[in-house]
Design a protein around this motif. Sequence first.
Motif, PDB file in Angstrom:
ATOM      1  N   HIS A   1       0.831  -1.200   0.000  1.00  0.00           N
ATOM      2  CA  HIS A   1       0.000   0.000   0.000  1.00  0.00           C
ATOM      3  C   HIS A   1       0.869   1.254   0.000  1.00  0.00           C
ATOM      4  O   HIS A   1       0.606   2.210  -0.739  1.00  0.00           O
ATOM      5  N   ALA A   2       1.909   1.259   0.842  1.00  0.00           N
ATOM      6  CA  ALA A   2       2.786   2.425   0.930  1.00  0.00           C
ATOM      7  C   ALA A   2       3.452   2.716  -0.410  1.00  0.00           C
ATOM      8  O   ALA A   2       3.555   3.880  -0.826  1.00  0.00           O
ATOM      9  N   TYR A   3       3.890   1.667  -1.108  1.00  0.00           N
ATOM     10  CA  TYR A   3       4.533   1.859  -2.405  1.00  0.00           C
ATOM     11  C   TYR A   3       3.562   2.505  -3.392  1.00  0.00           C
ATOM     12  O   TYR A   3       3.938   3.412  -4.147  1.00  0.00           O
ATOM     13  N   VAL A   4       2.318   2.044  -3.387  1.00  0.00           N
ATOM     14  CA  VAL A   4       1.323   2.633  -4.281  1.00  0.00           C
ATOM     15  C   VAL A   4       1.127   4.114  -3.966  1.00  0.00           C
ATOM     16  O   VAL A   4       1.129   4.960  -4.865  1.00  0.00           O
ATOM     17  N   TYR A   5       0.991   4.460  -2.700  1.00  0.00           N
ATOM     18  CA  TYR A   5       0.787   5.865  -2.333  1.00  0.00           C
ATOM     19  C   TYR A   5       1.990   6.727  -2.706  1.00  0.00           C
ATOM     20  O   TYR A   5       1.825   7.882  -3.123  1.00  0.00           O
ATOM     21  N   ARG A   6       3.181   6.189  -2.578  1.00  0.00           N
ATOM     22  CA  ARG A   6       4.375   6.970  -2.925  1.00  0.00           C
ATOM     23  C   ARG A   6       4.456   7.243  -4.421  1.00  0.00           C
ATOM     24  O   ARG A   6       4.940   8.304  -4.833  1.00  0.00           O
ATOM     25  N   HIS A   7       4.033   6.285  -5.221  1.00  0.00           N
ATOM     26  CA  HIS A   7       4.245   6.387  -6.664  1.00  0.00           C
ATOM     27  C   HIS A   7       3.001   6.756  -7.460  1.00  0.00           C
ATOM     28  O   HIS A   7       3.102   7.017  -8.664  1.00  0.00           O
ATOM     29  N   MET A   8       1.844   6.803  -6.821  1.00  0.00           N
ATOM     30  CA  MET A   8       0.602   7.197  -7.495  1.00  0.00           C
ATOM     31  C   MET A   8      -0.078   8.251  -6.617  1.00  0.00           C
ATOM     32  O   MET A   8      -0.988   7.952  -5.846  1.00  0.00           O
ATOM     33  N   PRO A   9       0.369   9.493  -6.733  1.00  0.00           N
ATOM     34  CA  PRO A   9      -0.086  10.528  -5.794  1.00  0.00           C
ATOM     35  C   PRO A   9      -1.575  10.837  -5.860  1.00  0.00           C
ATOM     36  O   PRO A   9      -2.115  11.425  -4.924  1.00  0.00           O
ATOM     37  N   ASP A  10      -2.253  10.468  -6.940  1.00  0.00           N
ATOM     38  CA  ASP A  10      -3.685  10.715  -7.040  1.00  0.00           C
ATOM     39  C   ASP A  10      -4.521   9.606  -6.406  1.00  0.00           C
ATOM     40  O   ASP A  10      -5.746   9.718  -6.322  1.00  0.00           O
ATOM     41  N   VAL A  11      -3.882   8.534  -5.990  1.00  0.00           N
ATOM     42  CA  VAL A  11      -4.606   7.438  -5.341  1.00  0.00           C
ATOM     43  C   VAL A  11      -4.865   7.804  -3.879  1.00  0.00           C
ATOM     44  O   VAL A  11      -3.953   8.184  -3.150  1.00  0.00           O
ATOM     45  N   GLY A  12      -6.131   7.668  -3.471  1.00  0.00           N
ATOM     46  CA  GLY A  12      -6.503   7.966  -2.097  1.00  0.00           C
ATOM     47  C   GLY A  12      -6.945   6.750  -1.317  1.00  0.00           C
ATOM     48  O   GLY A  12      -7.194   6.838  -0.111  1.00  0.00           O
ATOM     49  N   GLY A  13      -7.068   5.598  -1.985  1.00  0.00           N
ATOM     50  CA  GLY A  13      -7.479   4.383  -1.302  1.00  0.00           C
ATOM     51  C   GLY A  13      -6.971   3.150  -2.025  1.00  0.00           C
ATOM     52  O   GLY A  13      -6.883   3.140  -3.258  1.00  0.00           O
ATOM     53  N   VAL A  14      -6.624   2.122  -1.266  1.00  0.00           N
ATOM     54  CA  VAL A  14      -6.150   0.850  -1.811  1.00  0.00           C
ATOM     55  C   VAL A  14      -6.884  -0.272  -1.069  1.00  0.00           C
ATOM     56  O   VAL A  14      -7.069  -0.197   0.149  1.00  0.00           O
ATOM     57  N   VAL A  15      -7.304  -1.292  -1.814  1.00  0.00           N
ATOM     58  CA  VAL A  15      -8.021  -2.425  -1.230  1.00  0.00           C
ATOM     59  C   VAL A  15      -7.418  -3.721  -1.758  1.00  0.00           C
ATOM     60  O   VAL A  15      -7.073  -3.823  -2.941  1.00  0.00           O
ATOM     61  N   HIS A  16      -7.337  -4.713  -0.873  1.00  0.00           N
ATOM     62  CA  HIS A  16      -6.922  -6.057  -1.275  1.00  0.00           C
ATOM     63  C   HIS A  16      -7.905  -7.062  -0.714  1.00  0.00           C
ATOM     64  O   HIS A  16      -8.300  -6.974   0.454  1.00  0.00           O
ATOM     65  N   THR A  17      -8.346  -8.004  -1.552  1.00  0.00           N
ATOM     66  CA  THR A  17      -9.177  -9.105  -1.091  1.00  0.00           C
ATOM     67  C   THR A  17      -8.670 -10.398  -1.725  1.00  0.00           C
ATOM     68  O   THR A  17      -7.793 -10.371  -2.597  1.00  0.00           O
ATOM     69  N   HIS A  18      -9.245 -11.504  -1.267  1.00  0.00           N
ATOM     70  CA  HIS A  18      -9.042 -12.796  -1.919  1.00  0.00           C
ATOM     71  C   HIS A  18     -10.391 -13.289  -2.430  1.00  0.00           C
ATOM     72  O   HIS A  18     -10.706 -14.470  -2.316  1.00  0.00           O
TER      73      HIS A  18
END
Length: 251
Positions: free
Chosen positions: A94-111
């Motif tokens: 999640h942290a990597y996504v926020y660092r590299h995609m500044p317009d992303v405000g939410g991340v979700v993971h499911t199975h």
Amino acid sequence: MSGSFSDDVQSAIDAIRVDVARLHGELTRYGLVVWTSGNVSGRVPGADLFVIKPSGVSYDELAPENMILCDLAGTVVPDTPGSERAPSSDTAAHAYVYRHMPDVGGVVHTHSTYATAWAARGEEIPCVITGMADEFGGAVPVGPFAIIGDDSIGRGIVETLTGHRSRAVLMQNHGPFTIGATPRDAVKAAVMVEDVARTVHLAREAGPLIPIPPEAIDRLYDRYQNVYGQADDARRVPPAQDAPAQEEIYA
């Protein structure tokens, strides 16, 4: 960094804690997770921070005060509510996504079952229903196999979704990750990717799939993202570089 913030930032943290805790209930409501698997995170507006669930804690026990505040390196901010617990095992991703995609405000993971079945085959979900064209603007792509624990999964998410209209990626042999302008937007994408994964699977079991022509996908996507809903609805900002604008969630 310690747990001392300006009033504005603290208010934003408190609001995201409430939002992220509540949205985990949507994962169970839609049957996207079992036991303690899965996670939702939300970026704190105006600060290099995000909130994520603790690792291995029952969904029934999740509350705003036990959501965990992290910086964008994925480090838990000390002396904050929940900081005595270990954060989700996917925190580095999640942290990597926020660092590299500044317009992303939410991340979700499911199975979630059907989306994970496509991921187990390393197969993208082809765009063969109009609702999929609306929501994802084409096929849902597959990301590379990566081991949990460091930022490898995050790198795969960013590499796969940068420049792509989809807000969902099927990480090979693992499951779906979704991104959004807000945590709620990312949860919506998680719900919708499981829905299309199930529908397309059932359709393929019954017979050959009929692809939607690319020009029709473009028209459907543009209509849904820019026309559908109420005139005063806020539009999404693109979560990936060079990706077309998308809309905010519609209820």
